[in-house]
Write a protein that holds these residues in place. Structure first.
Motif, mmCIF file in Angstrom:
data_model
loop_
_atom_site.group_PDB
_atom_site.id
_atom_site.type_symbol
_atom_site.label_atom_id
_atom_site.label_comp_id
_atom_site.label_asym_id
_atom_site.label_seq_id
_atom_site.Cartn_x
_atom_site.Cartn_y
_atom_site.Cartn_z
ATOM 1 N N PRO A 41 0.821 -1.212 0.000
ATOM 2 C CA PRO A 41 0.000 0.000 0.000
ATOM 3 C C PRO A 41 0.856 1.263 0.000
ATOM 4 N N GLY A 42 0.551 2.167 -0.916
ATOM 5 C CA GLY A 42 1.261 3.427 -0.988
ATOM 6 C C GLY A 42 2.619 3.368 -1.635
ATOM 7 N N LYS A 43 2.995 2.194 -2.130
ATOM 8 C CA LYS A 43 4.313 2.043 -2.762
ATOM 9 C C LYS A 43 4.170 1.611 -4.212
ATOM 10 N N ALA A 91 2.535 -7.637 0.898
ATOM 11 C CA ALA A 91 2.188 -6.932 -0.345
ATOM 12 C C ALA A 91 1.263 -7.822 -1.165
ATOM 13 N N ILE A 92 0.759 -7.254 -2.232
ATOM 14 C CA ILE A 92 0.104 -8.066 -3.254
ATOM 15 C C ILE A 92 1.205 -8.502 -4.218
#
Length: 126
Positions: A41-43, A91-92
């Motif tokens: 998220p956010g990266k 992460a995904i």
């Protein structure tokens, strides 16, 4: 066309292991290079590990020695064995492929790849 379907994600504790799988369908020549990417998220989405048709591999520094990419051509499946997982590995994770053979130096560049899976979530708790 190439279809990529990831599986194997889940929620684990720090230090645990997971193995991700990516089932590929479509013309084999379209998968001359394959890779795993991840996005937290956010990266930005970042390359984790790549493998060429000649079995050359590339790894991000953050996962070297802990993750191993491999493929089973008979099963049309790409794998990512993840050991000693850390919370920052959360992460995904996405599977990617392209029909242009990639040198090791290009295997982790997002812009190289034209085919992507939908992703599988990996969550590592401390």
């Amino acid at each position: 066309q190439v279809r990529l379907v990831e599986s194997g994600g889940g929620s684990v504790q720090a230090g645990d292991s997971l193995r991700l799988s990516c089932a590929a369908s479509g013309a084999t020549y379209r998968r001359r290079v394959m890779a795993w990417f991840r996005q937290a998220p956010g990266k930005e989405r970042e390359g984790v590990a790549g493998i060429g048709m000649d079995e050359s591999t590339a790894y991000a520094d953050s996962v070297k020695g802990r993750f191993t990419i491999s493929k089973d051509n008979a099963k049309n499946t790409l794998y990512l064995q993840m050991n000693s997982l850390k919370p920052e590995d959360s992460a995904i994770y996405y599977c990617a492929a392209d029909d242009r053979p990639a040198p090791r130096s290009q295997q982790l560049f997002r812009s190289w790849y034209n085919f992507w899976g939908q992703g599988t979530q990996v969550t590592v708790s401390s």
